[in-house]
Design an enzyme around this catalytic site. Structure first.
Site, short mmCIF file in Angstrom:
data_model
loop_
_atom_site.label_atom_id
_atom_site.label_comp_id
_atom_site.label_asym_id
_atom_site.label_seq_id
_atom_site.Cartn_x
_atom_site.Cartn_y
_atom_site.Cartn_z
CB CYS A 299 29.49 -5.75 20.45
SG CYS A 299 29.17 -7.57 19.94
CG ASN B 15 26.25 -3.69 22.91
OD1 ASN B 15 26.34 -4.85 23.15
ND2 ASN B 15 25.92 -2.75 23.95
N GLY B 16 24.20 -6.22 21.36
CA GLY B 16 23.15 -6.82 21.83
C GLY B 16 22.67 -8.14 21.38
CD GLU B 17 23.43 -11.95 21.33
OE1 GLU B 17 23.01 -12.21 20.01
OE2 GLU B 17 24.65 -12.06 21.67
CB ILE C 145 26.55 -14.25 21.55
CG1 ILE C 145 27.88 -13.58 22.52
CG2 ILE C 145 25.84 -15.36 22.33
CD1 ILE C 145 28.20 -14.41 23.69
CB ILE D 70 29.27 -14.57 44.62
CG1 ILE D 70 30.27 -14.39 45.07
CG2 ILE D 70 28.36 -13.40 44.47
CD1 ILE D 70 31.66 -13.68 44.25
NE ARG E 127 30.65 -11.57 16.08
CZ ARG E 127 30.80 -12.65 15.32
NH1 ARG E 127 31.78 -12.87 14.38
NH2 ARG E 127 29.65 -13.52 15.08
CG LEU E 128 31.41 -11.55 24.14
CD1 LEU E 128 32.51 -12.04 24.48
CD2 LEU E 128 30.42 -11.18 25.23
#
Length: 634
Positions: free
Chosen positions: A2, A76-78, A55, A294, A52-53
């Site tokens: 986030c 922000n984080g996990e 997850i 890539i 917020r993202l």
């Protein structure tokens, strides 16, 4: 993953609309939801906001800011071990309304206060507002994976995941720290805790900050330091035992990073770190992992074929994207938007591209950053172990004589000057090493582009590089072996300030969460205590990691010179990017800024265009500062 931001405003000139604007500037970090909360205390306005993202716990019960009693959090984080902590708290009688790790942090803080940091396994930047005590508590993870900027000046405290949020506040004063620019051109980044702006800092990894709003007191305390692991005695363990224990820890670290309520992929470059990560994860799964890489058109820089071969051997569902020159060049003009503090690592371009493509398939990607620092993978370690010991064994009298001859050589001026940059750099570095051949100075010397003496010619008013980890006066660190010291410094400088900043900004610009399993602090502590020869064995770097990886992947698929994740920078700067460079190197622009010496810049660029080799990084870093200045200061 986030974005967080907020303020403490003693002059009470802020508003809910201003808080929303700060929050909106970080929308790319979390487009799934946004929230904010404004408090009015007797002393100041307090605002916290969150993008917020989603997850873990995709429902609205995981939205932030989140409240528990008198505590409010933006995070922000996990936290990968949140389920274990939750069970412990439930056994103590606590009830939960969500299945999120955020609520676990909040209730854990209620139960244990700041001691909770010792229980957290993960990556995090946390801000908790205690309404009862009128305190703001800010915590950053041990490795510095998640960013945390703060500003404190003239009655205004700001915090955010990225600097761009500060620009939204009208009372934020954009005063450049010239010494920070000096460090930037030398290193390619501005080392924490410093920032490009005065009165602005980064909270150091492994630290927390407590802001007592009633009296304006700010206290910062360290709760974890990787140095402590390196300073412990080396483990008395056989290589076979070390290999077994290391693989167990790798497996634990990797599996924890797979915890998610959304699809997870893996960045697979074709090198040992990402190959080991992929192999260990895939061995316990019947369903193929999704891997991403890539490629570039320059075969000397292209690892994509190797990644494809490894993916085929392991049986992953592999996605390969070719980085076209046009797509890559188009990114350059947007770099100052993504990097709102000057940043000089050109590998940000392919990192942005692979993040953009990966986001089309998954929402979370595991990255293999940290393997070089933790397991001794950089080519410079050869120099430190071999040439460093040779230099240090040279009699002091002989070194001193050679230093004086070189320093006072009447022909020196033929090589050192504003038009002989390459010779300038080499001679000054040799002088510096002859003067001080300590491991500390060798390690710093290998990582600095512009020598200290060159800064006198580069800057109009003079500048000095900022103090950083290499200047640490802890005598215990000097007792470390040259290899351990160099690895420790790389972990605390290059990894945290360059690699992790790059990956965070690039992945989050695409609303993609990047996780760093090699930075699990349990793994870092274990490997730091292994004997040096387990990591660097008879000239073989990453010895123990390679031996583990060879159990899953044939050596011939992996054993090749280190390539890195880079672009043909010199060619681009002389050709496709030349108009851009000439625009920002315009003497009138340089003069109006009052930072760099126009004559020096013109000479540097002229020599580079004429074909002098080894100058592209200097040109690139100055270009990145000029573009940043135009974006954020004009």
């Amino acid at each position: 993953m986030c974005g967080i931001s907020g303020f403490i405003d003693y002059k009470q000139n802020s508003s809910a609309d201003l808080l929303k604007e700060m929050n909106s500037s970080l929308h790319h970090r979390g487009p799934d939801d946004n929230g904010y909360k404004l408090f009015s205390t007797q002393k100041a306005q307090v605002g916290i906001s969150h993008t917020r993202l989603s997850i873990i716990d995709l429902t609205s019960t995981g939205n932030q800011p989140m409240q528990y009693e008198n505590f409010w959090i933006v995070f922000n984080g996990e936290i990968y071990n949140f389920k274990e902590i939750r069970i412990e708290l439930e056994n103590l009688g606590y009830k939960f309304v969500s299945s999120s790790d955020t609520e676990v942090i909040l209730i854990a803080y209620k139960q244990w206060g700041l001691d909770l940091v010792n229980r957290l396994l993960g990556m995090f930047a946390i801000a908790i507002f205690d309404e009862q005590k009128n305190e703001l508590i800010c915590i950053r993870d041990r490795g510095g994976i998640k960013p945390f900027f703060y500003y404190w000046n003239d009655g205004l405290f700001l915090f955010a995941s990225e600097l761009k949020a500060f620009h939204c506040h009208p009372n934020f004063k954009k005063e450049i720290n010239t010494n920070a620019i000096a460090s930037f051109v030398q290193l390619g980044y501005i080392p924490a805790p410093f920032c490009i702006f005065k009165s602005c800092q980064k909270l150091l990894p492994g630290h927390y900050l407590v802001f007592k709003i009633n009296n304006g007191e700010v206290n910062i305390k360290k709760y974890w330091d990787v140095s402590d692991a390196y300073l412990k005695p080396k483990l008395n363990i056989s290589f076979a035992e070390a290999k077994e224990e290391t693989e167990k820890m790798l497996s634990s670290a990797f599996e924890y990073r797979m915890i998610s309520d959304v699809p997870v992929g893996v960045f697979l470059s074709g090198g040992y770190d990402s190959a080991c990560l992929t192999a260990i994860l895939q061995k316990n799964r019947s369903k193929p992992l999704q891997t991403f890489t890539i490629g570039v058109s320059d075969n000397t820089l292209n690892e994509a074929p190797y990644a494809k071969a490894i993916a085929k051997h392991l049986g992953t569902e592999h996605f390969e994207y070719m980085c076209s020159q046009k797509d890559a060049l188009d990114i350059v003009v947007d770099l100052p938007t993504y990097f709102d503090e000057p940043f000089g690592d050109s590998s940000a371009i392919p990192t942005l591209m692979v993040s953009k493509q990966t986001k089309k398939k998954v929402k979370v990607a595991l990255s293999a950053d940290g393997g070089d620092e933790v397991f001794a993978g950089y080519n410079r370690y050869d120099y430190i172990v071999k040439q460093g010991s040779l230099l240090q064994s040279t009699p002091a009298a002989l070194r001193k004589t050679a230093h004086l001859i070189l320093k006072n050589n009447p022909f020196k001026n033929l090589f050192i000057g504003e038009e002989n940059f390459k010779h300038n750099q080499k001679i000054l570095k040799i002088e510096d090493l002859l003067r001080d051949p300590s491991t500390k100075n060798i390690a710093r010397n290998l990582n600095v582009l512009f020598a200290d003496e060159e800064l006198k010619n580069l800057f109009v008013g003079g500048a000095e590089s900022l103090k950083m980890e290499y200047d640490d006066t802890n005598v215990k660190l000097e007792s470390l072996s040259p290899l351990s010291y160099a690895m420790l410094m790389d972990y605390k400088t290059y990894l945290q300030n360059d690699i992790l900043q790059k990956v965070d900004r690039c992945s989050m610009s695409q609303s993609l969460e990047s996780r760093e399993p090699y930075l699990d602090h349990r793994l870092v502590e274990l490997v730091a205590q292994l004997p040096d020869e387990f990591k660097y064995h008879k000239g073989v770097k990453k010895h123990i990691l390679k031996e583990i990886t060879h159990q899953y992947i044939p050596k011939e698929l992996l054993d090749r010179p280190k390539m890195g994740f880079s672009i043909p920078l010199a060619a681009w700067l002389r050709n496709e990017l030349r108009p851009l460079v000439e625009t920002y190197f315009n003497p009138s622009i340089i003069t109006s800024q009052g930072v760099f010496n126009p004559k020096y810049i013109s000479s540097l660029y002229s020599n580079f265009i004429k074909g002098e080799t080894g100058l592209e990084q200097r040109v690139w870093r100055i270009l990145m500062f000029q573009m940043w200045h135009h974006k954020w200061m004009n």
